[in-house]
Design a protein around this motif. Sequence first.
Motif, short mmCIF file in Angstrom:
data_model
loop_
_atom_site.label_atom_id
_atom_site.label_comp_id
_atom_site.label_asym_id
_atom_site.label_seq_id
_atom_site.Cartn_x
_atom_site.Cartn_y
_atom_site.Cartn_z
N ARG A 1 -20.94 -18.32 -1.94
CA ARG A 1 -21.57 -18.02 -0.66
C ARG A 1 -20.80 -18.65 0.49
NH1 ARG A 1 -27.99 -18.70 -0.70
NH2 ARG A 1 -27.59 -17.54 1.24
N ASN A 2 -19.93 -19.60 0.15
CA ASN A 2 -19.11 -20.27 1.15
C ASN A 2 -17.64 -20.20 0.75
OD1 ASN A 2 -21.24 -21.52 2.94
ND2 ASN A 2 -21.84 -22.40 0.97
N MET A 3 -16.77 -20.40 1.72
CA MET A 3 -15.35 -20.45 1.45
C MET A 3 -15.04 -21.71 0.63
SD MET A 3 -14.04 -17.74 3.01
CE MET A 3 -12.30 -18.01 3.37
N PRO A 4 -14.16 -21.63 -0.36
CA PRO A 4 -13.82 -22.81 -1.15
C PRO A 4 -13.17 -23.88 -0.27
CG PRO A 4 -12.34 -21.00 -1.63
CD PRO A 4 -13.43 -20.43 -0.80
N PRO A 5 -13.50 -25.16 -0.48
CA PRO A 5 -13.02 -26.22 0.41
C PRO A 5 -11.63 -26.74 0.07
CG PRO A 5 -14.46 -27.16 -1.26
CD PRO A 5 -14.43 -25.66 -1.50
N ALA B 1 -20.00 -16.85 5.79
CA ALA B 1 -19.38 -17.45 6.97
C ALA B 1 -18.06 -18.12 6.62
CB ALA B 1 -20.33 -18.47 7.61
N ILE B 2 -17.22 -18.27 7.65
CA ILE B 2 -15.94 -18.98 7.54
C ILE B 2 -16.00 -20.16 8.51
CG2 ILE B 2 -13.45 -18.83 7.80
CD1 ILE B 2 -13.70 -15.81 7.30
N PRO B 3 -15.84 -21.38 8.02
CA PRO B 3 -15.95 -22.54 8.91
C PRO B 3 -14.91 -22.53 10.02
CG PRO B 3 -16.01 -23.21 6.59
CD PRO B 3 -15.62 -21.76 6.62
N ARG C 1 -7.96 -11.53 1.42
CA ARG C 1 -8.86 -10.46 1.02
C ARG C 1 -10.28 -11.00 0.93
NH1 ARG C 1 -5.75 -8.02 -4.01
NH2 ARG C 1 -7.67 -8.79 -4.97
N LEU C 2 -11.16 -10.42 1.74
CA LEU C 2 -12.58 -10.79 1.76
C LEU C 2 -13.45 -9.54 1.69
CD1 LEU C 2 -12.32 -13.62 4.38
CD2 LEU C 2 -13.44 -13.90 2.17
N ASN C 3 -12.97 -8.51 1.04
CA ASN C 3 -13.76 -7.29 0.89
C ASN C 3 -15.04 -7.56 0.11
OD1 ASN C 3 -11.58 -5.76 2.05
ND2 ASN C 3 -10.57 -5.74 0.06
N HIS C 4 -16.07 -6.75 0.38
CA HIS C 4 -17.33 -6.82 -0.37
C HIS C 4 -17.94 -8.22 -0.35
CE1 HIS C 4 -17.18 -2.73 -2.11
NE2 HIS C 4 -15.87 -2.90 -2.12
N ASN C 5 -18.16 -8.74 0.87
CA ASN C 5 -18.89 -9.98 1.05
C ASN C 5 -20.03 -9.74 2.03
OD1 ASN C 5 -17.77 -12.54 -0.38
ND2 ASN C 5 -15.93 -11.38 0.18
N LYS C 6 -20.54 -10.79 2.67
CA LYS C 6 -21.66 -10.66 3.59
C LYS C 6 -21.32 -11.26 4.95
CE LYS C 6 -25.14 -10.73 -0.10
NZ LYS C 6 -26.37 -11.39 -0.63
N LEU C 7 -20.07 -11.11 5.35
CA LEU C 7 -19.63 -11.66 6.62
C LEU C 7 -20.23 -10.90 7.80
CD1 LEU C 7 -15.85 -12.28 5.86
CD2 LEU C 7 -17.59 -14.03 6.27
N SER C 8 -20.74 -11.65 8.76
CA SER C 8 -21.26 -11.06 10.00
C SER C 8 -20.48 -11.64 11.17
CB SER C 8 -22.75 -11.38 10.16
OG SER C 8 -22.93 -12.78 10.30
N ASP C 9 -20.69 -11.09 12.35
CA ASP C 9 -20.00 -11.61 13.54
C ASP C 9 -20.29 -13.10 13.74
OD1 ASP C 9 -19.19 -9.00 13.93
OD2 ASP C 9 -20.80 -8.55 15.35
N ALA C 10 -21.53 -13.50 13.52
CA ALA C 10 -21.92 -14.89 13.73
C ALA C 10 -21.27 -15.83 12.72
CB ALA C 10 -23.45 -15.02 13.64
N GLY C 11 -20.81 -15.28 11.61
CA GLY C 11 -20.22 -16.11 10.58
C GLY C 11 -18.72 -16.31 10.72
N LEU C 12 -18.11 -15.75 11.77
CA LEU C 12 -16.67 -15.89 11.95
C LEU C 12 -16.35 -17.07 12.86
CD1 LEU C 12 -15.51 -12.19 12.46
CD2 LEU C 12 -15.79 -13.48 10.34
N PRO C 13 -15.19 -17.69 12.70
CA PRO C 13 -14.76 -18.76 13.62
C PRO C 13 -14.63 -18.20 15.03
CG PRO C 13 -13.32 -18.64 11.68
CD PRO C 13 -14.19 -17.42 11.65
#
Length: 351
Positions: free
Chosen positions: A206-210, A228-230, A244-256
């Motif tokens: 659900r999160n980008m790997p740290p 989201a992307i921190p 490549r981030l196809n087929h995820n749940k990214l929204s405008d609010a979740g972008l840097p």
Amino acid sequence: MATSTCLMIWVFLIAETVWTQSVRQAYEVQDPEDWDAHDDFYCPRECFCPPSFPTALYCENRGLTEIPIIPSRIWYLYLENNQIETIPEKPFENATQLRWINLNKNKITNYGIEKGALSQLKKLLFLFLEDNELEEVPSPLPRSLEQLQLARNKVSRIPQGTFSNLENLTLLDLQHNKLIDNAFQRDTFKGLKNLMQLNMAKNALRNMPPRLPANTMQLFLDNNSIEAIPENYFNVIPKVAFLRLNHNKLSDAGLPSRGFDVSSILDLQLSHNQLTNFPRINANLQHLHLDHNKIKNVNMSVICPTTLRAEQDAFLHGPQLSYLRLDGNEIKPPIPMDLVTCFKLLQAFII
């Protein structure tokens, strides 16, 4: 354009060089002094030893339940598509020259891997363990390893320190497993100084790997549930070129706040997400996949990269985008002519 094209070619050449060097190392002609004089003609009866390729041992598709004793002359071991459940030390006691092991499509579990069975193989470069029953990344592994393929297992854990001594690893494939966010600690990838390709597609993130390795150039995270992307996430991986981030749940609010305005990214894939606006991009970007989102309009004041740097030829010639995919959105015609004016190098536009 010339600089941007050269940059793209350079990235491919780097990846190709890593693969070529690894394969060349694996396929070097063996020094006869490395052979055991009593072992030259020995071949396990369960396997096939081609006379024209004496350093290879073919034991695939034979219904094996155990690994046979491996002759000391063997560099390439093919054991895929059997019923093997364990990897004990004994079969490999004399196999000090192994470069390549293919154990795909077996029934190997972590409990079945004897500690030291793999780490004793000091010259191993390629290890294939796809389509098995592993629940965590096996450890310890040999320091020499350059590629580790663990796709389509049941991996949900990465024990602390697993990668700490794998400074030669360039490719790590963990796609199609059961990784979730708590599988990672801040130091999980510590030690992977030369990692270039990391594939964690088709997991449950659900999160980008740290804290990814700084040399990462190809990052594949398709088919997760990333929302989201921190902020400043890409500062840690300044060389990333293929994302490549196809087929995820990214929204405008979740972008840097800067979106994907990252000069190193050449190929960006964001298909099948929940974006409603065109994200910010960098003038160096060459391929962009935004199909099957919820984008309703094309706002050129946002889309067209405006940052120009005289010291970089790519910026002098304008945005480098040559491929743009926008089909499957909610965009209605007409498409602004400014889009073509901005992206003068555009060769393929799908809408």
